[in-house]
Motif scaffolding. Structure first.
Motif, short mmCIF file in Angstrom:
data_model
loop_
_atom_site.label_atom_id
_atom_site.label_comp_id
_atom_site.label_asym_id
_atom_site.label_seq_id
_atom_site.Cartn_x
_atom_site.Cartn_y
_atom_site.Cartn_z
N SER A 1 0.83 -1.21 0.00
CA SER A 1 0.00 0.00 0.00
C SER A 1 0.86 1.26 0.00
O SER A 1 0.63 2.19 -0.77
N LEU A 2 1.86 1.30 0.87
CA LEU A 2 2.74 2.46 0.97
C LEU A 2 3.44 2.74 -0.36
O LEU A 2 3.41 3.87 -0.86
N TYR A 3 4.07 1.72 -0.94
CA TYR A 3 4.81 1.93 -2.18
C TYR A 3 3.87 2.27 -3.33
O TYR A 3 4.21 3.08 -4.19
N LEU B 1 -2.35 5.44 -9.14
CA LEU B 1 -3.54 4.59 -9.11
C LEU B 1 -4.58 5.15 -8.15
O LEU B 1 -4.25 5.75 -7.13
N THR B 2 -5.85 4.93 -8.47
CA THR B 2 -6.91 5.25 -7.52
C THR B 2 -6.83 4.23 -6.38
O THR B 2 -6.21 3.18 -6.53
N GLN B 3 -7.45 4.51 -5.26
CA GLN B 3 -7.42 3.58 -4.13
C GLN B 3 -8.04 2.24 -4.53
O GLN B 3 -7.53 1.19 -4.16
N PHE B 4 -9.10 2.28 -5.30
CA PHE B 4 -9.74 1.05 -5.76
C PHE B 4 -8.77 0.20 -6.59
O PHE B 4 -8.63 -1.00 -6.37
N ASP B 5 -8.08 0.85 -7.55
CA ASP B 5 -7.13 0.13 -8.40
C ASP B 5 -5.92 -0.36 -7.59
O ASP B 5 -5.41 -1.45 -7.85
N LEU B 6 -5.49 0.43 -6.63
CA LEU B 6 -4.38 0.01 -5.78
C LEU B 6 -4.77 -1.21 -4.96
O LEU B 6 -3.99 -2.17 -4.85
N ASP B 7 -5.97 -1.22 -4.40
CA ASP B 7 -6.44 -2.38 -3.63
C ASP B 7 -6.49 -3.64 -4.51
O ASP B 7 -6.08 -4.72 -4.07
N ILE C 1 4.76 -2.58 -8.28
CA ILE C 1 3.46 -2.03 -7.88
C ILE C 1 3.31 -0.57 -8.29
O ILE C 1 4.29 0.16 -8.42
N GLY C 2 2.09 -0.16 -8.50
CA GLY C 2 1.82 1.23 -8.81
C GLY C 2 1.94 1.57 -10.28
O GLY C 2 2.13 2.73 -10.64
N GLY C 3 1.87 0.58 -11.13
CA GLY C 3 1.90 0.85 -12.56
C GLY C 3 3.26 1.14 -13.14
O GLY C 3 3.35 1.85 -14.14
N SER C 4 4.32 0.61 -12.54
CA SER C 4 5.67 0.84 -13.08
C SER C 4 5.75 0.38 -14.53
O SER C 4 5.35 -0.72 -14.86
N LYS C 5 6.27 1.24 -15.37
CA LYS C 5 6.48 0.91 -16.79
C LYS C 5 7.89 0.39 -17.03
O LYS C 5 8.12 -0.41 -17.93
#
Length: 180
Positions: free
Chosen positions: A50-52, A59-65, A103-107
């Motif tokens: 969650s932190l990273y 990301l939105t919270q929903f997408d992060l979850d 995590i977080g959509g890294s490209k």
């Protein structure tokens, strides 16, 4: 490339953005797994993810979850989601460090010896994790294990003491230098 050390000269770009002058954009594009642990002993596995993910801010919270749940499942750590990092094995910690880079959509994902210091089973699990999240990403990783490079890489670059010795696909390098 990671912003940890300022460049001494020259320039570099990631996906068309200057890694130094456009760092605010670049940092949202890249994920990093350094060789040293980047974990906090008192945080749980889920709290780390969650932190990273939130630090990336893409990301939105929903997408992060959703992403957190996907990572927990892929790492086979769903039952360890609420376990503090200090209570995990070294192999589990290393898997978590690799996941944090994705995590977080890294490209673009940079992994510095992602399997160093782990047993063969954990090493294979880390390979599986990288393979699972590889599609659609650029992954740059360092390793001393030729079998690991051959299994995980589309292209290899061999560097010795800061000099480029060879570059190409596995088959190109085998044809050029011999090997099966």
């Amino acid at each position: 490339l990671t912003g940890i050390v300022p460049p001494t000269s020259g320039s570099s770009e990631i996906l068309g953005f200057n890694t130094w002058s456009q760092w605010n954009i670049v940092q949202k594009l890249i994920g990093l797994c350094p060789q040293q642990s980047i974990l906090y002993n008192i945080l749980t596995v889920k709290e780390h993810l969650s932190l990273y993910g939130k630090l990336k801010g893409v990301l939105t919270q929903f997408d992060l979850d959703l992403e957190i749940n996907t990572f927990l499942k892929c790492m086979d750590m769903t039952d360890l989601a609420n376990v503090a990092v200090k209570d995990l094995s070294e192999g589990m910690r290393r898997r978590l460090c690799v996941a944090l880079a994705f995590i977080g959509g890294s490209k673009v994902v940079i992994l510095d010896e992602p399997t160093s210091g782990v047993d063969p089973i954990a090493r294979r699990q880390i390979w599986d994790l990288i393979e699972h999240f590889k599609p659609g990403k650029i992954i740059i990783f360092t390793t001393h294990h030729l079998d690991e490079a051959e299994i995980l890489s589309d292209k290899l670059v061999i560097v010795h003491q800061g000099s480029l010795l060879a570059a190409g696909t596995v088959s190109e390098l085998k044809n050029q230098f011999g090997g099966k």
